[in-house]
Design a protein around this motif. Structure first.
Motif, mmCIF file in Angstrom:
data_model
loop_
_atom_site.group_PDB
_atom_site.id
_atom_site.type_symbol
_atom_site.label_atom_id
_atom_site.label_comp_id
_atom_site.label_asym_id
_atom_site.label_seq_id
_atom_site.Cartn_x
_atom_site.Cartn_y
_atom_site.Cartn_z
ATOM 1 N N HIS A 143 1.132 -1.214 -0.466
ATOM 2 C CA HIS A 143 0.281 -0.292 -0.021
ATOM 3 C C HIS A 143 0.810 1.352 0.240
ATOM 4 O O HIS A 143 1.728 1.443 0.679
ATOM 5 C CB HIS A 143 -1.018 -0.264 1.105
ATOM 6 N N ALA A 145 1.022 5.348 -0.225
ATOM 7 C CA ALA A 145 0.105 6.542 0.021
ATOM 8 C C ALA A 145 0.815 7.415 -1.468
ATOM 9 O O ALA A 145 2.085 7.585 -0.491
ATOM 10 C CB ALA A 145 -0.448 7.208 1.312
ATOM 11 N N ARG A 166 -0.999 -1.745 -4.692
ATOM 12 C CA ARG A 166 -2.605 -0.261 -4.084
ATOM 13 C C ARG A 166 -2.139 0.680 -3.678
ATOM 14 O O ARG A 166 -1.339 1.286 -2.960
ATOM 15 C CB ARG A 166 -2.893 -1.185 -2.107
ATOM 16 N N THR A 168 -3.474 4.993 -2.234
ATOM 17 C CA THR A 168 -4.228 6.451 -1.730
ATOM 18 C C THR A 168 -3.632 7.307 -2.292
ATOM 19 O O THR A 168 -2.229 7.452 -2.468
ATOM 20 C CB THR A 168 -4.296 5.834 -0.879
ATOM 21 N N ILE A 170 -3.933 11.177 -1.961
ATOM 22 C CA ILE A 170 -4.073 12.003 -1.496
ATOM 23 C C ILE A 170 -4.645 13.302 -2.054
ATOM 24 O O ILE A 170 -3.363 14.291 -1.997
ATOM 25 C CB ILE A 170 -4.327 11.917 0.686
ATOM 26 N N ALA A 199 -7.940 4.490 -4.607
ATOM 27 C CA ALA A 199 -8.827 5.250 -3.583
ATOM 28 C C ALA A 199 -8.702 6.395 -3.228
ATOM 29 O O ALA A 199 -7.287 7.222 -3.298
ATOM 30 C CB ALA A 199 -8.320 4.338 -2.047
ATOM 31 N N LEU A 201 -8.586 9.902 -2.268
ATOM 32 C CA LEU A 201 -9.532 10.772 -1.035
ATOM 33 C C LEU A 201 -9.480 12.714 -0.823
ATOM 34 O O LEU A 201 -7.968 13.298 -1.067
ATOM 35 C CB LEU A 201 -8.309 10.739 0.522
ATOM 36 N N LEU A 226 -3.780 7.507 7.893
ATOM 37 C CA LEU A 226 -4.361 6.749 7.356
ATOM 38 C C LEU A 226 -2.550 6.040 7.483
ATOM 39 O O LEU A 226 -1.465 6.802 7.148
ATOM 40 C CB LEU A 226 -4.378 7.538 5.707
ATOM 41 N N ALA A 228 0.223 3.508 5.990
ATOM 42 C CA ALA A 228 0.354 2.605 4.623
ATOM 43 C C ALA A 228 1.949 2.332 4.625
ATOM 44 O O ALA A 228 2.664 2.756 5.569
ATOM 45 C CB ALA A 228 0.954 3.814 3.086
#
Length: 405
Positions: A143, A145, A166, A168, A170, A199, A201, A226, A228
């Motif tokens: 993951h 970020a 994966r 995310t 932001i 994902a 945010l 969050l 990560a």
């Protein structure tokens, strides 16, 4: 003290192109490049684009290697700390001095940082070293970020989701790209990221972070957290002007230069991300993009070596993520009025300054930006022609002005 006819501070794309430009006019003059990074110039856009998405584009293809020119010496791990304009020399962080006949400041930009230290799992993405760290971290469904929704952040998120991560993303805007792109384009971009499994945010900012036991935890401005495996920051950049400012050169968003890319000191030039210059179409301008680094770097090299030319190129900038590709010139600001001329495949979007709304109809204004979406060969010169016109335009005058194909 070593002395060079041409001394370049900064070992990026501008420096490599400047060597080529110098050699167009002067085959004999000595050239020195002083670079703070441990390796030489690279094609920087590949670090967040082609190295991740093009299997035929290998790591060996990013190096520009101006030091292969027999009269050019590249000094890496060399950070310049001061310029002595009277003596025409610079001093480095370790006390070395280098003299110059002419000096080019191509110091580029530094990433904007938060109060979270860099580590193997936290990087403010800019350099080859950052790419190497991220490559070691990426994959195996880890993951990552990504913080920041502009060019670097959005491109990294797209790259990582296509490389077994994966992701995310932001970003501070409610819709990804919403501060720059027309609403319909920003909506499409936002949904494309969701469709690919990123994902999002959106409308969030990172307040703080901490790292412990192989995990980075980010604290967001809405009070949530969050966790990560790694965090890549792409919060934008700031020009590295401190050296020039300390030497008494004028700063205006970047090092101020004239149409020949020369500062107020006739022996010192500046180009690339760090320069503010008079664009013949856009006025006083500052461009942190690869087209400007390539063209301005080559031009300043020729000028330093005796060419009487001025820099007249208006650069474009671009992004390619998933199936969305665009190029643009000028100002992209979604708070301006925007005239759209588009079909199902392509679009030309004109950004109007000082436009007015009258009874719900788009009024007129000067075109200050053009976005070209979905073109295989973007009509950049046609866009420059529109931008060069000083008079007001509107939907009637702009419809079909740049053909969609």
């Amino acid at each position: 003290m070593q002395r060079y006819d041409y001394l370049i501070v900064g070992a990026g794309m501008v420096a490599a192109n400047a060597v080529d430009g110098i050699r167009e006019r002067d085959s004999e003059g000595s050239i020195g490049i002083l670079g703070a990074e441990p390796r030489g110039p690279v094609t920087r856009p590949a670090l967040s684009k082609k190295l991740w998405t093009d299997p035929d584009f290998g790591y060996d293809k990013i190096w520009m290697q101006p030091e292969q020119d027999p009269g050019t010496t590249l000094h890496v791990d060399t950070r310049v700390s001061a310029i002595d304009r009277q003596a025409r020399k610079v001093t480095t962080h370790n006390g070395e001095t280098f003299g110059y006949g002419q000096l080019l400041l191509a110091t580029g930009c530094e990433p904007i940082r938060l109060d979270l230290a860099e580590s193997e799992r936290v990087r403010y993405f800019r350099s080859v070293d950052d790419y190497d760290h991220l490559r070691r971290l990426a994959g195996e469904n880890r993951h990552i970020a990504v913080v920041g929704g502009s060019y670097i952040g959005s491109e990294l998120a797209a790259a990582l989701i296509q490389n077994d991560c994966r992701v995310t993303l932001i970003c501070p805007e409610p819709v990804l790209g919403g501060g720059m792109l027309p609403p319909e384009v920003a909506d499409r971009l936002h949904q494309t990221y969701l469709d690919h499994g990123v994902a999002l945010l959106s409308g969030r900012k990172v307040k703080a972070g901490r790292e412990a036991d192989g995990t980075v935890t980010l604290e967001l401005d809405d009070g949530s957290e969050l966790a990560a495996d790694g965090v890549m920051f792409g919060l934008g950049v700031e020009p590295c002007t401190e050296l020039a400012q300390a030497a008494g050169l004028e700063i205006d968003g970047g090092i101020l230069v004239d149409e020949r890319l020369r500062t107020a000191d006739a022996a010192i030039y500046a180009a690339g991300d760090v320069a503010t210059y008079p664009d013949r179409i856009l006025g006083r301008w500052h461009a942190e993009h690869v087209d400007n680094a390539n063209c301005q770097g080559a031009a300043v090299g020729r000028i330093m070596a005796g060419s009487d030319e001025a820099y007249t190129h208006t650069p474009y900038f671009y992004s390619n993520v998933f199936d969305i590709a665009w190029k643009a010139l000028g100002r992209l600001d979604s708070t301006l009025d925007i005239v759209a001329d588009s079909n199902a495949d392509k679009g030309v979007y004109y950004y109007l300054e000082s436009a007015h709304l009258d009874s719900g109809h788009l009024g007129s204004g000067r075109v200050v930006g053009v976005l070209l979406l979905g073109f295989d060969e973007a009509p950049l010169d046609a866009a420059r022609e529109v931008l060069a016109e000083r008079g007001p335009q509107d939907a009637t005058t702009l419809s079909g002005r740049i053909p969609l194909g």
